[in-house]
Design a protein around this motif. Structure first.
Motif, PDB file in Angstrom:
ATOM      1  N   SER A  44       0.842  -1.207   0.000  1.00 41.87           N
ATOM      2  CA  SER A  44       0.000   0.000   0.000  1.00 41.87           C
ATOM      3  C   SER A  44       0.871   1.249   0.000  1.00 41.87           C
ATOM      4  CB  SER A  44      -0.912   0.024   1.237  1.00 41.87           C
ATOM      5  OG  SER A  44      -1.833  -1.026   1.200  1.00 41.87           O
ATOM      6  N   PHE A  45       1.908   1.230   0.842  1.00 38.86           N
ATOM      7  CA  PHE A  45       2.813   2.380   0.917  1.00 38.86           C
ATOM      8  C   PHE A  45       3.520   2.586  -0.422  1.00 38.86           C
ATOM      9  CE2 PHE A  45       7.202   3.901   1.652  1.00 38.86           C
ATOM     10  CZ  PHE A  45       6.894   5.207   2.009  1.00 38.86           C
ATOM     11  N   LEU A  46       4.038   1.519  -0.995  1.00 39.61           N
ATOM     12  CA  LEU A  46       4.795   1.653  -2.246  1.00 39.61           C
ATOM     13  C   LEU A  46       3.903   2.114  -3.402  1.00 39.61           C
ATOM     14  CD1 LEU A  46       7.102  -1.498  -2.011  1.00 39.61           C
ATOM     15  CD2 LEU A  46       7.716   0.901  -1.574  1.00 39.61           C
ATOM     16  N   PHE A  47       2.700   1.539  -3.520  1.00 44.78           N
ATOM     17  CA  PHE A  47       1.787   1.949  -4.587  1.00 44.78           C
ATOM     18  C   PHE A  47       1.332   3.397  -4.395  1.00 44.78           C
ATOM     19  CE2 PHE A  47       0.900  -2.605  -5.651  1.00 44.78           C
ATOM     20  CZ  PHE A  47       1.108  -2.506  -7.015  1.00 44.78           C
ATOM     21  N   THR A  48       0.983   3.739  -3.161  1.00 47.14           N
ATOM     22  CA  THR A  48       0.497   5.096  -2.892  1.00 47.14           C
ATOM     23  C   THR A  48       1.593   6.123  -3.128  1.00 47.14           C
ATOM     24  OG1 THR A  48      -0.962   4.148  -1.197  1.00 47.14           O
ATOM     25  CG2 THR A  48      -0.701   6.533  -1.196  1.00 47.14           C
ATOM     26  N   LEU A  49       2.785   5.848  -2.623  1.00 49.33           N
ATOM     27  CA  LEU A  49       3.911   6.761  -2.827  1.00 49.33           C
ATOM     28  C   LEU A  49       4.215   6.900  -4.319  1.00 49.33           C
ATOM     29  CD1 LEU A  49       6.186   8.498  -1.635  1.00 49.33           C
ATOM     30  CD2 LEU A  49       7.594   6.425  -1.531  1.00 49.33           C
ATOM     31  N   GLY A  50       4.216   5.778  -5.039  1.00 49.20           N
ATOM     32  CA  GLY A  50       4.492   5.825  -6.468  1.00 49.20           C
ATOM     33  C   GLY A  50       3.476   6.675  -7.215  1.00 49.20           C
ATOM     34  N   PHE A  51       2.192   6.547  -6.843  1.00 51.26           N
ATOM     35  CA  PHE A  51       1.152   7.332  -7.517  1.00 51.26           C
ATOM     36  C   PHE A  51       1.296   8.819  -7.187  1.00 51.26           C
ATOM     37  CE2 PHE A  51      -3.110   9.136  -7.972  1.00 51.26           C
ATOM     38  CZ  PHE A  51      -3.409   8.724  -9.268  1.00 51.26           C
ATOM     39  N   ILE A  52       1.602   9.115  -5.938  1.00 49.75           N
ATOM     40  CA  ILE A  52       1.789  10.522  -5.536  1.00 49.75           C
ATOM     41  C   ILE A  52       2.932  11.151  -6.323  1.00 49.75           C
ATOM     42  CG2 ILE A  52       2.557  12.005  -3.622  1.00 49.75           C
ATOM     43  CD1 ILE A  52       0.959  10.125  -1.759  1.00 49.75           C
ATOM     44  N   LEU A  53       4.036  10.433  -6.452  1.00 53.59           N
ATOM     45  CA  LEU A  53       5.177  10.949  -7.218  1.00 53.59           C
ATOM     46  C   LEU A  53       4.830  11.081  -8.698  1.00 53.59           C
ATOM     47  CD1 LEU A  53       8.101   8.942  -5.541  1.00 53.59           C
ATOM     48  CD2 LEU A  53       7.415  11.318  -5.120  1.00 53.59           C
ATOM     49  N   LEU A  54       3.994  10.164  -9.204  1.00 45.03           N
ATOM     50  CA  LEU A  54       3.595  10.190 -10.611  1.00 45.03           C
ATOM     51  C   LEU A  54       2.794  11.450 -10.939  1.00 45.03           C
ATOM     52  CD1 LEU A  54       3.665   8.452 -13.239  1.00 45.03           C
ATOM     53  CD2 LEU A  54       1.430   7.549 -12.541  1.00 45.03           C
ATOM     54  N   ILE A  55       1.967  11.912  -9.981  1.00 45.03           N
ATOM     55  CA  ILE A  55       1.150  13.113 -10.217  1.00 45.03           C
ATOM     56  C   ILE A  55       1.822  14.362  -9.639  1.00 45.03           C
ATOM     57  CG2 ILE A  55      -0.999  11.799 -10.300  1.00 45.03           C
ATOM     58  CD1 ILE A  55      -1.563  12.695  -7.418  1.00 45.03           C
ATOM     59  N   ASN A  56       3.145  14.247  -9.409  1.00 44.40           N
ATOM     60  CA  ASN A  56       3.934  15.392  -8.915  1.00 44.40           C
ATOM     61  C   ASN A  56       3.438  15.915  -7.566  1.00 44.40           C
ATOM     62  OD1 ASN A  56       5.623  15.463 -11.251  1.00 44.40           O
ATOM     63  ND2 ASN A  56       3.983  16.501 -12.372  1.00 44.40           N
ATOM     64  N   GLY A  57       3.054  14.976  -6.681  1.00 43.41           N
ATOM     65  CA  GLY A  57       2.598  15.388  -5.357  1.00 43.41           C
ATOM     66  C   GLY A  57       3.651  15.208  -4.285  1.00 43.41           C
ATOM     67  N   GLY A  58       4.895  14.926  -4.706  1.00 43.29           N
ATOM     68  CA  GLY A  58       5.953  14.680  -3.726  1.00 43.29           C
ATOM     69  C   GLY A  58       6.223  15.872  -2.831  1.00 43.29           C
ATOM     70  N   ARG A  59       6.226  17.074  -3.421  1.00 39.72           N
ATOM     71  CA  ARG A  59       6.495  18.286  -2.638  1.00 39.72           C
ATOM     72  C   ARG A  59       5.407  18.493  -1.583  1.00 39.72           C
ATOM     73  NH1 ARG A  59       8.789  23.140  -1.959  1.00 39.72           N
ATOM     74  NH2 ARG A  59       7.437  24.927  -1.600  1.00 39.72           N
ATOM     75  N   GLN A  60       4.142  18.297  -1.970  1.00 40.87           N
ATOM     76  CA  GLN A  60       3.051  18.481  -1.028  1.00 40.87           C
ATOM     77  C   GLN A  60       3.100  17.430   0.083  1.00 40.87           C
ATOM     78  OE1 GLN A  60       0.865  21.159  -1.013  1.00 40.87           O
ATOM     79  NE2 GLN A  60       0.503  20.267   1.023  1.00 40.87           N
ATOM     80  N   LEU A  61       3.522  16.210  -0.269  1.00 41.91           N
ATOM     81  CA  LEU A  61       3.672  15.161   0.740  1.00 41.91           C
ATOM     82  C   LEU A  61       4.738  15.558   1.757  1.00 41.91           C
ATOM     83  CD1 LEU A  61       3.042  12.273   1.757  1.00 41.91           C
ATOM     84  CD2 LEU A  61       4.796  11.433   0.197  1.00 41.91           C
ATOM     85  N   ILE A 173      -7.345  15.920  12.193  1.00 44.29           N
ATOM     86  CA  ILE A 173      -6.153  16.176  11.382  1.00 44.29           C
ATOM     87  C   ILE A 173      -6.564  16.170   9.912  1.00 44.29           C
ATOM     88  CG2 ILE A 173      -3.827  15.407  10.768  1.00 44.29           C
ATOM     89  CD1 ILE A 173      -3.733  13.910  13.444  1.00 44.29           C
ATOM     90  N   ARG A 174      -6.579  17.336   9.304  1.00 43.47           N
ATOM     91  CA  ARG A 174      -7.009  17.447   7.920  1.00 43.47           C
ATOM     92  C   ARG A 174      -5.856  17.126   6.978  1.00 43.47           C
ATOM     93  NH1 ARG A 174     -12.464  17.338   8.059  1.00 43.47           N
ATOM     94  NH2 ARG A 174     -13.278  18.784   9.621  1.00 43.47           N
ATOM     95  N   LEU A 175      -6.007  16.016   6.244  1.00 46.20           N
ATOM     96  CA  LEU A 175      -4.999  15.622   5.267  1.00 46.20           C
ATOM     97  C   LEU A 175      -5.698  15.073   4.032  1.00 46.20           C
ATOM     98  CD1 LEU A 175      -2.173  13.700   7.196  1.00 46.20           C
ATOM     99  CD2 LEU A 175      -1.923  15.837   5.951  1.00 46.20           C
ATOM    100  N   ASP A 176      -5.094  15.287   2.868  1.00 46.95           N
ATOM    101  CA  ASP A 176      -5.571  14.645   1.654  1.00 46.95           C
ATOM    102  C   ASP A 176      -5.596  13.133   1.868  1.00 46.95           C
ATOM    103  OD1 ASP A 176      -5.830  14.536  -1.486  1.00 46.95           O
ATOM    104  OD2 ASP A 176      -4.155  13.218  -0.968  1.00 46.95           O
ATOM    105  N   ALA A 177      -6.674  12.468   1.382  1.00 48.70           N
ATOM    106  CA  ALA A 177      -6.859  11.042   1.653  1.00 48.70           C
ATOM    107  C   ALA A 177      -5.686  10.202   1.161  1.00 48.70           C
ATOM    108  CB  ALA A 177      -8.157  10.556   1.004  1.00 48.70           C
ATOM    109  N   LEU A 178      -5.209  10.482  -0.040  1.00 44.18           N
ATOM    110  CA  LEU A 178      -4.129   9.679  -0.624  1.00 44.18           C
ATOM    111  C   LEU A 178      -2.807   9.915   0.110  1.00 44.18           C
ATOM    112  CD1 LEU A 178      -3.986   7.642  -2.954  1.00 44.18           C
ATOM    113  CD2 LEU A 178      -3.080   9.467  -4.387  1.00 44.18           C
ATOM    114  N   ARG A 179      -2.471  11.185   0.332  1.00 41.64           N
ATOM    115  CA  ARG A 179      -1.223  11.475   1.051  1.00 41.64           C
ATOM    116  C   ARG A 179      -1.328  11.018   2.503  1.00 41.64           C
ATOM    117  NH1 ARG A 179      -1.962  16.398  -1.626  1.00 41.64           N
ATOM    118  NH2 ARG A 179      -2.369  17.476   0.329  1.00 41.64           N
ATOM    119  N   GLY A 180      -2.535  11.100   3.054  1.00 42.80           N
ATOM    120  CA  GLY A 180      -2.733  10.606   4.418  1.00 42.80           C
ATOM    121  C   GLY A 180      -2.442   9.124   4.516  1.00 42.80           C
TER     122      GLY A 180
END
Length: 305
Positions: A44-61, A173-180
């Protein structure tokens, strides 16, 4: 198609996927639940992290992590939430693999009522008379099941309470569901890796030792976990909260039908009576929330006029 209709369709898809999840876990019920949990966390961590990086969400994470670290209370509360959701996953997988799918449906039916009770205790939210009656009806149903079983339905209660406390923490704690999800699985990721190393050291691991199908399904557990959550994150903001609450009963209803009609689990007269009380509680609970939301909308329209 309006945004609201899109939201309803996406949320129905989300809860339908969650409802059919027991069929997926049944395919790997030969793998111990503790290893499935470790694998689910890792993938779950690897897939979620990979998707976040794919949509350029690494900085927000990274910014989310910095924000959490700046408030140690939020940081450790989210860490507690990660342990609670891990416990919930374990109870669920254990129940499915031990032919107790009906009990999982019970857990997710009573979860909203327990969440309301925790909201009243910890957030001082006011409980309407209808919700109090609903809670008493559900408690009576659980009590009947307890007397019938001769013991507490601990898996159902474990799932309901772990998810309710998880939701209580997430509400603060308000966080985006995917990054959360990425951050929550990050907290338990090292423990899951260490546990896998331990299983390998005692030659008790199924991954890479049982067969290609098992390996693929264990890896897919990460995708199966992350994908519905992504759909939920897309659909939930498009429709009212009461509608999300109403549609959530799709999942446990499907679980109940799958447990009884596909896997032949028992559903006795006592079960019917108990579940009927819980269903009545949920009808009362949902109706009261629907009327409450409609009253708020009417009041807002009057103010705007």
């Amino acid at each position: 198609m309006t945004e609201s209709k899109k939201g309803v369709l996406v949320i129905i898809l989300t809860y339908t996927l969650w409802g059919f999840m027991p069929i997926f876990w049944k395919q790997i019920d030969h793998v111990p639940a503790d290893e499935i949990l470790a694998g689910r966390i890792i993938w779950s961590f690897l897939f979620t992290l990979g998707f976040i990086l794919l949509i350029n969400g690494g900085r927000q994470l990274w910014l989310d992590l910095k924000m959490l670290w700046s408030s140690k209370k939020k940081f450790f509360l989210l860490m507690l939430a990660s342990f609670l959701i891990s416990a919930n996953w374990f109870f669920y997988v254990y129940a499915v693999s031990h032919d107790r799918i009906v009990e999982t449906s019970l857990g997710y039916y009573i979860n909203p009522l327990i969440s309301m009770l925790l909201g009243a205790i910890f957030l001082k939210e006011k409980l309407s008379p209808a919700i109090k009656i609903a809670f008493l009806l559900a408690a009576t149903g659980v009590l009947i099941l307890t007397v019938s079983f001769g013991s507490l339905p601990w898996l159902a209660l474990g799932m309901a309470f772990s998810f309710a406390f998880y939701g209580l923490i997430k509400k603060t704690i308000r966080l985006d569901a995917l990054r959360g999800l990425a951050i929550e699985t990050l907290f338990v990721f090292p423990i899951a890796i260490a546990y896998y190393v331990y299983l390998m050291s005692i030659d008790q691991v199924s991954f890479l030792h049982t067969g290609l199908t098992t390996d693929v399904l264990l890896i897919a557990s990460g995708l199966v976990t992350a994908l519905p959550l992504l759909f939920f994150a897309i659909g939930a903001p498009l429709i009212p909260l009461y509608m999300v609450g109403f549609l959530q009963y799709i999942a446990p209803s499907l679980m109940l039908l799958i447990g009884v009609f596909i896997y032949g689990e028992a559903f006795t007269v006592i079960d019917i009576i108990s579940f009927s009380l819980i269903w009545s509680a949920l009808v009362l609970f949902t109706s009261s929330k629907f009327l409450e939301a409609r009253g708020i909308r009417k009041a807002n329209r009057k103010v705007s006029v």
